[in-house]
Design an enzyme around this catalytic site. Structure first.
Site, PDB file in Angstrom:
ATOM      1  N   GLY A 137       1.322 -77.685 -20.742  1.00 34.59           N
ATOM      2  CA  GLY A 137      -0.085 -77.934 -21.010  1.00 34.59           C
ATOM      3  C   GLY A 137      -0.881 -76.650 -21.024  1.00 34.59           C
ATOM      4  O   GLY A 137      -0.405 -75.597 -20.600  1.00 34.59           O
ATOM      5  N   HIS A 138      -2.098 -76.748 -21.529  1.00 34.39           N
ATOM      6  CA  HIS A 138      -3.039 -75.636 -21.516  1.00 34.39           C
ATOM      7  C   HIS A 138      -4.387 -76.152 -21.031  1.00 34.39           C
ATOM      8  O   HIS A 138      -4.581 -77.356 -20.847  1.00 34.39           O
ATOM      9  CB  HIS A 138      -3.168 -75.003 -22.897  1.00 34.39           C
ATOM     10  CG  HIS A 138      -2.091 -74.009 -23.208  1.00 34.39           C
ATOM     11  ND1 HIS A 138      -1.913 -72.853 -22.481  1.00 34.39           N
ATOM     12  CD2 HIS A 138      -1.128 -73.993 -24.179  1.00 34.39           C
ATOM     13  CE1 HIS A 138      -0.896 -72.172 -22.980  1.00 34.39           C
ATOM     14  NE2 HIS A 138      -0.398 -72.846 -24.008  1.00 34.39           N
ATOM     15  N   ASP A 168      -8.225 -73.476 -15.816  1.00 35.34           N
ATOM     16  CA  ASP A 168      -7.417 -72.350 -15.357  1.00 35.34           C
ATOM     17  C   ASP A 168      -8.109 -71.585 -14.236  1.00 35.34           C
ATOM     18  O   ASP A 168      -7.493 -71.272 -13.211  1.00 35.34           O
ATOM     19  CB  ASP A 168      -7.158 -71.377 -16.510  1.00 35.34           C
ATOM     20  CG  ASP A 168      -6.131 -71.900 -17.505  1.00 35.34           C
ATOM     21  OD1 ASP A 168      -5.579 -72.985 -17.276  1.00 35.34           O
ATOM     22  OD2 ASP A 168      -5.896 -71.219 -18.517  1.00 35.34           O
TER      23      ASP A 168
END
Length: 372
Positions: A137-138, A168
């Site tokens: 995933g991002h 993030d």
């Protein structure tokens, strides 16, 4: 005076953004961070443009203040070196998928047997448990699954791809630092180390805050442009005559009153305070038309001495030159190791007794191999 974490030693196996940003914050606060990086496994942040002296500015920022050990963890003898090192370290940070460190022979249980006081922080997209634990995933995926994207953006155009990696950084990096430091306090009290499991999706879900509370306990799902703070009111951005943008956050009566007076639309004050969608549409249209008549610079002059929660949308370079950022030392000159410096974003936490220090920019891979 050394930083507040000057007695903390961190062994960093992370790459890209979440882990390196977290350990950079720790390094700025005085921690001794040793970054372990495989010479044959390129960290993309090393080559992301723009480059300065052949090295990505992203890398030199994210890895400032850290020593670098080039080590292929798949090679014979590497696990033994890590085991020797971990006996003297307080914290391990890694960002592999679940089980990778175990397969390399340096997983938590193995390292814990060597150093029972060890704090081991694993940062992953979905955590160490659950059906998605092994899934790639991002940032955009974590925000989507966490519900954040569902109430951002416009009804017609949908959720926007964000310019800041929210899951993030606000999720993975910041929660990792909080988790590590909480575990350090626990260890100081009990002598006991522990495993800190950071899921960027979990952290992104927690960022829903008020919208999450409304959905879970109040049964009210927030939609784009459906609430006070996400485009449902005049709290928004408005384009100026020179195609720049002005942010208007004048929600409280004292601020909305000053806003309307400064714009020359005092008859809209009651509309600003109204909860009626039609009234909100009316003041939005009035703001849109009025703000479009002047340039951003002209509006900055108008609101320079007006306390109304109205500010210009600045580029990063413009923000760096703003008097407030300068006063807060949010742009600093970091030694580059060649007698010069590189401009970087400063540390956002200010300590009165143990100030942060950015000692040097990110180093060449394996620059400190001679010490081990």
């Amino acid at each position: 005076m050394p930083g507040p974490l000057s007695n903390l030693k961190v062994l960093d196996f992370s790459t890209l953004l979440p882990g390196p940003y977290a350990t950079m914050l720790l390094a700025d606060m005085g921690a001794d961070v040793l970054r372990v990086e495989a010479p044959g496994r390129l960290d993309l942040t090393r080559v992301m443009p723009p480059l300065e002296d052949g090295v990505s500015t992203s890398h030199t920022f994210l890895n400032r203040g850290k020593r670098s050990l080039g080590l292929d963890l798949k090679q014979e003898g590497s696990a033994d070196l890590v085991k020797q090192l971990v006996a003297e370290y307080d914290v391990v940070v890694e960002q592999f998928r679940p089980g990778v460190m175990d397969r390399l022979g340096i997983g938590y249980e193995t390292l814990k047997a060597i150093n029972p006081h060890l704090i081991y922080c694993a940062i992953t997209g979905y955590g160490q448990t659950g059906p998605y634990k092994d899934r790639a995933g991002h940032d955009i995926n974590y925000l989507s699954l966490a519900g954040v994207s569902s109430h951002c953006g416009r009804q017609e155009s949908g959720p926007p791809p964000m310019g800041v990696q929210i899951a993030d950084v606000a999720g993975g990096s910041h929660h990792a630092v909080m988790g590590i430091l909480a575990a350090v306090i626990h260890r100081q009290q009990t002598g006991e180390g522990q495993f800190v499991d950071i899921s960027m999706t979990d952290a992104a879900f927690a960022l829903n805050t008020m919208a999450g509370a409304a959905a879970l306990a109040g049964g009210q799902e927030q939609k784009p442009e459906g609430s006070m703070l996400n485009g449902g009111t005049f709290y928004d951005y408005y384009q100026t005559s020179d195609a720049r943008w002005l942010s208007v956050g004048s929600l409280e009566p004292q601020f909305s009153g000053r806003l309307c007076d400064a714009l020359g639309i005092p008859d809209m004050k009651s509309f600003a305070l109204s909860q009626n969608p039609e009234d909100q549409r009316a003041i939005r249209e009035a703001l849109k038309a009025t703000i479009a008549r002047k340039t951003l610079a002209e509006w900055q002059d108008v609101f320079a001495d007006v306390d109304a929660c109205v500010e210009p949308v600045l580029s990063i370079s413009e923000a760096a030159q703003h008097p407030q950022m300068k006063a807060r030392d949010m742009v600093i000159d970091v030694p580059n190791g060649n007698g010069g410096t590189q401009k970087q974003i400063g540390h956002p936490i200010k300590f009165s007794v143990t100030p942060c220090e950015s000692r040097y920019i990110g180093r060449a891979l394996g620059a400190d191999n001679g010490d081990f």
